[in-house]
Design a protein around this motif. Structure first.
Motif, short mmCIF file in Angstrom:
data_model
loop_
_atom_site.label_atom_id
_atom_site.label_comp_id
_atom_site.label_asym_id
_atom_site.label_seq_id
_atom_site.Cartn_x
_atom_site.Cartn_y
_atom_site.Cartn_z
N GLY A 12 0.82 -1.21 0.00
CA GLY A 12 0.00 0.00 0.00
C GLY A 12 0.84 1.25 0.00
N SER A 13 0.15 2.38 0.10
CA SER A 13 0.85 3.66 0.14
C SER A 13 1.17 4.05 1.58
N PHE A 14 0.28 3.74 2.50
CA PHE A 14 0.48 3.98 3.94
C PHE A 14 0.94 5.41 4.21
N ASP A 15 0.20 6.36 3.65
CA ASP A 15 0.60 7.77 3.80
C ASP A 15 -0.45 8.55 4.58
N PRO A 16 -0.61 8.33 5.88
CA PRO A 16 0.16 7.44 6.75
C PRO A 16 -0.61 6.15 7.05
N ILE A 17 0.06 5.25 7.78
CA ILE A 17 -0.60 4.02 8.23
C ILE A 17 -1.68 4.40 9.25
N THR A 18 -2.81 3.70 9.20
CA THR A 18 -3.93 4.01 10.11
C THR A 18 -4.25 2.77 10.96
N MET A 122 -11.54 -8.16 5.88
CA MET A 122 -12.37 -7.01 6.24
C MET A 122 -11.97 -6.49 7.62
N PRO A 123 -11.75 -5.19 7.71
CA PRO A 123 -11.42 -4.64 9.03
C PRO A 123 -12.68 -4.59 9.90
N ALA A 124 -12.51 -4.32 11.18
CA ALA A 124 -13.65 -4.10 12.07
C ALA A 124 -14.53 -3.00 11.45
N GLU A 125 -15.84 -3.15 11.64
CA GLU A 125 -16.80 -2.21 11.00
C GLU A 125 -16.46 -0.76 11.31
N HIS A 126 -15.98 -0.51 12.56
CA HIS A 126 -15.76 0.91 12.90
C HIS A 126 -14.56 1.51 12.16
N TYR A 127 -13.89 0.72 11.35
CA TYR A 127 -12.82 1.30 10.52
C TYR A 127 -13.25 1.42 9.06
N SER A 128 -14.52 1.11 8.78
CA SER A 128 -14.92 1.04 7.38
C SER A 128 -14.93 2.43 6.71
N TYR A 129 -14.93 3.48 7.49
CA TYR A 129 -14.92 4.83 6.92
C TYR A 129 -13.51 5.44 6.92
N LEU A 130 -12.56 4.69 7.42
CA LEU A 130 -11.23 5.25 7.67
C LEU A 130 -10.30 5.12 6.46
N SER A 131 -9.65 6.23 6.12
CA SER A 131 -8.64 6.18 5.05
C SER A 131 -7.53 7.15 5.38
N SER A 132 -6.36 6.92 4.81
CA SER A 132 -5.21 7.82 5.05
C SER A 132 -5.55 9.23 4.58
N ARG A 133 -6.26 9.31 3.46
CA ARG A 133 -6.60 10.62 2.91
C ARG A 133 -7.46 11.42 3.89
N LEU A 134 -8.47 10.76 4.48
CA LEU A 134 -9.34 11.47 5.42
C LEU A 134 -8.61 11.84 6.71
#
Ligand code: PNS
Length: 178
Positions: A12-18, A122-134
């Protein structure tokens, strides 16, 4: 005896890792003996952290985890996988919207290297909205990201934006317009 086998790459890009990435890596470690976090070196994409900084940050996050290693790569992912002897690529799927891009990538990688399998987790549901960009956007606009990224990332974001601010006196507060 452990049923974990083989080496998987988590690219991945991991900019940054979350924390969403960390969730996937933990899941990967339940299945695979070794996980290599592979950071794509992409000169065309403007990133906040340099590749070296991202390697450093992720190494710090996983410093107590002997089954996780951190590396960077350029060129084709499947070539890298073959070079390091990995037969599995792990990718996280957060939502249906991820699916089309991931599906295309997995099939292209399979076309290029039939011996390398892509596994989706699939990550835990509470991470489904999470991205490095956000994370970057929220942080830049003054929002809290402490529950979204490891502490070292929050610290490095603070340093990065502090260093990016032009020198000189801080801008005057504007008086309220009535
Ligand atoms: O975190 P990202 O940006 O979604 O990761 C994308 C990544 C690094 C997995 C992808 O861009 C990639 O594998 N790039 C390497 C180039 C490559 O192999 N391209 C062909 C695969 S379709």
């Amino acid at each position: 005896m452990s049923s974990r086998t083989g080496t998987a790459i988590f690219p991945g890009s991991f900019d940054p890792i979350t924390n969403g990435h960390l969730d996937i890596i933990e899941r990967g470690l339940k299945v695979f003996e070794r996980v290599i976090i592979a950071i794509l070196v992409n000169a065309e994409k403007r990133s906040l952290f340099t590749t070296e900084e991202r390697v450093e940050i992720i190494r710090e996050v996983f410093k107590g985890s002997p089954r996780v290693s951190v590396d960077s790569f350029s060129g084709l992912l499947v070539d890298y996988a073959q070079r390091v002897g990995a037969t599995v690529i792990v990718r996280g799927l957060r939502a249906i919207s991820d699916f089309e891009y991931e599906f295309q990538m997995a099939l292209m990688n399979r076309h290029l290297a039939p011996g390398v399998e892509t596994v989706f987790m699939m990550p835990a549901e509470h991470y489904s909205y999470l991205s490095s960009r956000l994370v970057k956007e929220v942080f830049q606009l003054g929002g809290g990201v402490g529950s979204l990224v490891p502490p070292v990332v929050e610290r490095r974001l603070r340093e990065k934006y502090r260093d990016a601010r032009p020198p000189g006196p801080s801008p005057r507060k504007r008086s309220r317009v009535r």
